[in-house]
Each structure stands twice: as structure tokens, then as C-alpha cells.
Design an enzyme around this catalytic site. Structure first.
Site, PDB file in Angstrom:
ATOM      1  N   LYS A 113       0.752  -1.365   0.008  1.00  0.00           N
ATOM      2  CA  LYS A 113       0.192  -0.055   0.310  1.00  0.00           C
ATOM      3  C   LYS A 113       1.035   1.207  -0.540  1.00  0.00           C
ATOM      4  O   LYS A 113       0.785   1.896  -0.836  1.00  0.00           O
ATOM      5  CB  LYS A 113      -1.260  -0.102   1.225  1.00  0.00           C
ATOM      6  CG  LYS A 113      -1.704  -0.909   1.165  1.00  0.00           C
ATOM      7  CD  LYS A 113      -3.246  -0.548   2.539  1.00  0.00           C
ATOM      8  CE  LYS A 113      -4.503  -1.411   2.336  1.00  0.00           C
ATOM      9  NZ  LYS A 113      -5.509  -1.638   3.297  1.00  0.00           N
ATOM     10  N   LYS A 200      -4.795 -11.238  -6.575  1.00  0.00           N
ATOM     11  CA  LYS A 200      -6.492 -11.366  -6.381  1.00  0.00           C
ATOM     12  C   LYS A 200      -7.259 -10.421  -6.283  1.00  0.00           C
ATOM     13  O   LYS A 200      -7.120  -8.927  -6.872  1.00  0.00           O
ATOM     14  CB  LYS A 200      -6.009 -11.447  -4.556  1.00  0.00           C
ATOM     15  CG  LYS A 200      -5.723 -10.201  -3.560  1.00  0.00           C
ATOM     16  CD  LYS A 200      -5.801  -9.888  -2.371  1.00  0.00           C
ATOM     17  CE  LYS A 200      -5.711  -8.478  -1.728  1.00  0.00           C
ATOM     18  NZ  LYS A 200      -4.970  -8.218  -0.247  1.00  0.00           N
ATOM     19  N   LYS A 203     -10.406  -4.312  -3.705  1.00  0.00           N
ATOM     20  CA  LYS A 203     -11.478  -3.225  -3.655  1.00  0.00           C
ATOM     21  C   LYS A 203     -10.358  -1.996  -4.717  1.00  0.00           C
ATOM     22  O   LYS A 203     -11.695  -1.535  -5.056  1.00  0.00           O
ATOM     23  CB  LYS A 203     -11.899  -2.631  -2.613  1.00  0.00           C
ATOM     24  CG  LYS A 203     -12.895  -3.601  -1.288  1.00  0.00           C
ATOM     25  CD  LYS A 203     -13.197  -2.923  -0.205  1.00  0.00           C
ATOM     26  CE  LYS A 203     -13.552  -3.578   0.979  1.00  0.00           C
ATOM     27  NZ  LYS A 203     -13.595  -3.236   1.760  1.00  0.00           N
TER      28      LYS A 203
HETATM   29  P1  AMP Z   1     -10.945  -5.557   3.610  1.00  0.00           P
HETATM   30  O1  AMP Z   1     -11.676  -5.401   1.785  1.00  0.00           O
HETATM   31  O2  AMP Z   1      -8.819  -5.733   2.853  1.00  0.00           O
HETATM   32  O3  AMP Z   1     -11.277  -5.089   4.259  1.00  0.00           O
HETATM   33  O4  AMP Z   1     -10.777  -7.521   3.142  1.00  0.00           O
HETATM   34  C1  AMP Z   1     -11.602  -7.720   4.164  1.00  0.00           C
HETATM   35  C2  AMP Z   1     -11.573  -9.672   4.627  1.00  0.00           C
HETATM   36  O5  AMP Z   1     -11.637  -9.950   3.195  1.00  0.00           O
HETATM   37  C3  AMP Z   1     -10.699  -9.747   5.171  1.00  0.00           C
HETATM   38  O6  AMP Z   1     -10.831 -10.901   5.807  1.00  0.00           O
HETATM   39  C4  AMP Z   1      -9.945 -10.314   3.715  1.00  0.00           C
HETATM   40  O7  AMP Z   1      -8.506 -11.905   3.935  1.00  0.00           O
HETATM   41  C5  AMP Z   1     -10.680 -10.743   2.906  1.00  0.00           C
HETATM   42  N1  AMP Z   1     -10.636 -11.049   1.470  1.00  0.00           N
HETATM   43  C6  AMP Z   1      -9.804  -9.376   0.757  1.00  0.00           C
HETATM   44  N2  AMP Z   1      -9.811 -10.432  -0.162  1.00  0.00           N
HETATM   45  C7  AMP Z   1     -10.220 -11.439  -0.481  1.00  0.00           C
HETATM   46  C8  AMP Z   1      -9.778 -12.244  -1.646  1.00  0.00           C
HETATM   47  N3  AMP Z   1      -9.313 -11.890  -3.397  1.00  0.00           N
HETATM   48  N4  AMP Z   1      -9.868 -13.193  -1.215  1.00  0.00           N
HETATM   49  C9  AMP Z   1     -10.389 -13.468  -0.190  1.00  0.00           C
HETATM   50  N5  AMP Z   1     -10.334 -13.634   0.928  1.00  0.00           N
HETATM   51  C10 AMP Z   1      -9.717 -11.888   0.699  1.00  0.00           C
END
Ligand code: AMP
Ligand code: TRP
Length: 336
Positions: A113, A200, A203
Site C-alpha cells: 500500500k 487477488k 477493492k
Molecule cells: P478488506 O476488503 O481488506 O477489508 O477485507 C475484508 C476481508 O475480506 C478480509 O478478511 C480479507 O482477508 C478478505 N478478502 C479480501 N480480498 C479477498 C480475496 N480476493 N479473496 C479472499 N478473501 C479476501
């Protein structure tokens, strides 16, 4: 017998996508009955990169409503907003003073990041995992269900626990914090981008077609799946290192249509993309439609959501304050 505790959270940044759902929220829903669960919307984490104050509050409500729409049940779980429970920031400060700087500089997500932010890296971005440790430790969580990308942050939390217990534990109270464990399932823990099967789903990917959002309408889902990157090989298989997109799409199909890997492998071994894509589209749309309907209903009842979050705040505060006092005592602060 008291149930073991779960804590997890998602940041109110952008739209939730299939990676967030399959890597995290779906597992929260599947596990919740066996645990006492706490799910927060981590708005303090969302401001570690530049954010828009005009949308933060609304995004926070959206994520809370999506938790409910995905099936979080208030009979087993508490939903709250991280910034509504002041102990999170306060414990983060105490942990900051005990966490070595070089532990944070090693974090992969920070490095990634920070590279994107250029000169604009906040102290908060570096400190992000300490706040996350505070989230987890305040609730004495036994398990933390997350996607694979959060594993390193959980290891850091565990290192903080060891350090604090070593330094401040006494014969009467040897453990200040309970040791949390990650709960990362093999399937779905790393959902990949629809545009590149080696990175991966995220967002922050500028390509909107790289992800399917939970609130995408059916026609958008159809378009995105039509445009998803594939290859020219007939017969679809899992686990071929030369076909990362194929593995990812079959995995998504299996998880969303609730079929085993073996079944999907058998169904798809002789078909091509032209036949597979409509199957995948249908599985995605069928899974997301009830979530979207329930979400719309919740957004039409703002008073209900408000009530859920205010009850969540109350319940979470009670637990968190108790832990904070325990830590303040262990660290030797003068009582007010
Ligand atoms: P965040 O969007 O960073 O707040 O992530 C929220 C949750 O979604 C966390 O538990 C991440 O590990 C999970 N997560 C985010 N992106 C992925 C992805 N591409 N595959 C699986 N889990 C994800
Ligand atoms: N860092 C997590 C993510 O982006 C979100 C998060 C914050 C979290 N605090 C947490 C997850 C505590 C689990 C437990 O995915």
C-alpha cells in the site's frame, strides 16, 4: 458452557466483492452458531489511506447492512462500528508502545500500500496492524475468520500477545491476553481477479471488470463474466499452474453452487468456456439475488439498522472496556 469467541471486520471502503464474501463473510455466517461472534465495520482502518469524508458514514452503513443481508444473525452475533467503541483506539495506543517498529515495517500489505501512496504514507497506514490487534484482543477472540491476505497481520497479533504476556504477566495473572488463532479456509481464502488469475480480487483494482461486487445487478454480472479472462483450451481443470484463471473460476463456481471440487471437476472436464460461463453466471446471480433483496429492504428501514448498531455498540463496549481495564491494571496505570 461458554462458547468460544470470534471477531472479524471489513473496511468500509468501496463495494464488497466476491473475495470479501467467500474469504470472510460467508464463513462468519457458516460458523456463527457455534461461537459468540463480534463483527465490526472497521472505519478507523478505512482512514489509513486518504478517504472521502462525504461517503464514510454511508459506506459504514452499507457494510453493516451487507453483514445482515449476507446472513449474520443477531441471535448469535453482535454487529458494531469500530469507532463507536473508544477502547479500540485506546488499546491500540497501549499496544503501540510495546510493538517494535521493525515488526510493522516488515508487513507485506504495508509495503504494497505504501508503494501505491508514494509520498503520502500516513503513520496510521504503518500502524494499521496494531489497531487490528487491538480489535481482536479486546474481545479475547479465540478465532479470527479472514482471507489469506490477513495471515501476516494475525501472526503479528500473536507476537504482540507473547510479548505482553512475557513482560507484564505475573504469577497471579500470567496471561494478560488470550492467544487468538486465524480461521482461514482453504477454498475461497484467495479469490483471484477476473482479469488476471495471478493477482487477488481487490477493492482497489482500477479495473472494475476484475471483480464482481455483491451489489452488482444481474446484467452487470453477466457482462463481467462474459469479459473474464480465459484461455483457448477445451476441457476445464483445477490446479493447472498454467491455467490460473481456470482454477479460480471453477473454484468460484463450486463454492457458489455448493458443489464439491470433485463434482465440479467431473462436470467441467469436457466442456469449454462457452458452456461454462452461463453456468457460472447463474450460480453467481442465484447466490447474490437474495442478498441484494435483503440489503434493499434494510436500506429502506434506516431506523432498524440504527438500532442494531446502537445495541451492538453497547454490547461491544461492555466487553471491550473490561479488557481495557485489565490491560491498564497490568501496565500499572493509576486508577481514576
Ligand atoms: P478488506 O476488503 O481488506 O477489508 O477485507 C475484508 C476481508 O475480506 C478480509 O478478511 C480479507 O482477508 C478478505 N478478502 C479480501 N480480498 C479477498 C480475496 N480476493 N479473496 C479472499 N478473501 C479476501
Ligand atoms: N485488516 C482487515 C482487512 O482489511 C480488516 C480488519 C480490521 C480485521 N480489524 C480486524 C479483520 C480484526 C479481522 C479482525 O481485511
Amino acid at each position: 458452557m461458554t462458547k468460544a469467541r470470534i471477531l472479524s471486520g471489513v473496511q468500509p471502503t468501496g463495494n464488497l466483492h466476491l473475495g470479501n464474501y467467500l474469504g470472510a463473510i460467508k464463513n462468519w455466517v457458516d460458523f456463527q452458531q457455534d461461537f459468540e461472534s463480534y463483527f465490526c465495520v472497521v472505519d478507523l482502518h478505512a482512514i489509513t489511506v486518504p478517504h472521502d469524508p462525504k461517503t464514510l458514514a454511508q459506506d459504514t452503513k452499507t457494510i453493516a447492512a451487507l453483514y445482515l443481508a449476507c446472513g449474520i444473525d443477531l441471535e448469535y452475533s453482535t454487529i458494531f462500528v469500530q469507532s463507536h467503541v473508544h477502547a479500540h483506539s485506546e488499546l491500540a495506543w497501549l499496544l503501540n508502545c510495546i510493538t517494535p517498529l521493525n515488526w510493522l515495517e516488515r508487513m507485506i500489505q504495508y509495503k504494497e500500500k505504501a508503494r501505491k501512496q508514494g509520498d503520502n504514507v500516513s503513520v496510521g497506514l504503518l500502524d494499521y496492524p496494531v489497531l487490528m490487534a487491538a480489535d481482536i484482543l479486546l474481545y479475547d477472540a479465540d478465532k479470527v475468520p479472514v482471507g489469506e491476505d490477513q495471515k501476516q497481520h494475525l501472526e503479528l497479533t500473536r507476537d504482540i500477545v507473547i510479548r505482553i504476556n512475557d513482560r507484564f504477566g505475573t504469577p497471579e495473572q500470567p496471561t494478560i491476553f488470550k492467544m487468538p488463532e486465524p480461521l482461514i479456509l482453504k477454498e475461497g481464502a484467495r479469490v483471484m481477479s477476473l482479469s488476471d488469475g495471478t493477482s487477488k480480487m481487490s477493492k482497489s483494482d482500477p479495473l472494475e471488470n476484475s471483480r464482481i461486487n455483491l451489489l452488482d445487478p444481474p446484467e452487470v454480472i453477466l457482462q463481467k463474466i462474459k469479459k473474464t479472462k480465459t484461455d483457448s483450451i477445451k476441457g476445464l481443470t483445477f490446479d493447472d499452474p498454467d491455467r490460473p484463471e481456470c482454477h479460480n473460476l471453477l473454484t468460484l463456481y463450486g463454492l457458489l453452487s455448493k458443489q464439491s471440487k470433485e463434482n465440479v471437476a467431473r462436470e467441467c472436464e469436457n466442456i469449454g468456456w462457452g458452456q461454462f460461463k452461463p453456468l457460472l453466471s447463474e450460480a453467481v446471480i442465484t447466490s447474490l439475488t437474495p442478498i441484494q433483496q435483503s440489503y434493499q429492504k434494510l436500506m429502506n428501514e434506516p431506523d432498524y439498522l440504527q438500532k442494531v448498531l446502537s445495541q451492538g455498540q453497547e454490547k461491544a463496549t461492555e466487553v471491550a472496556e473490561r479488557t481495557l481495564t485489565r490491560v491498564q491494571d497490568a501496565l500499572g496505570f493509576l486508577k481514576p
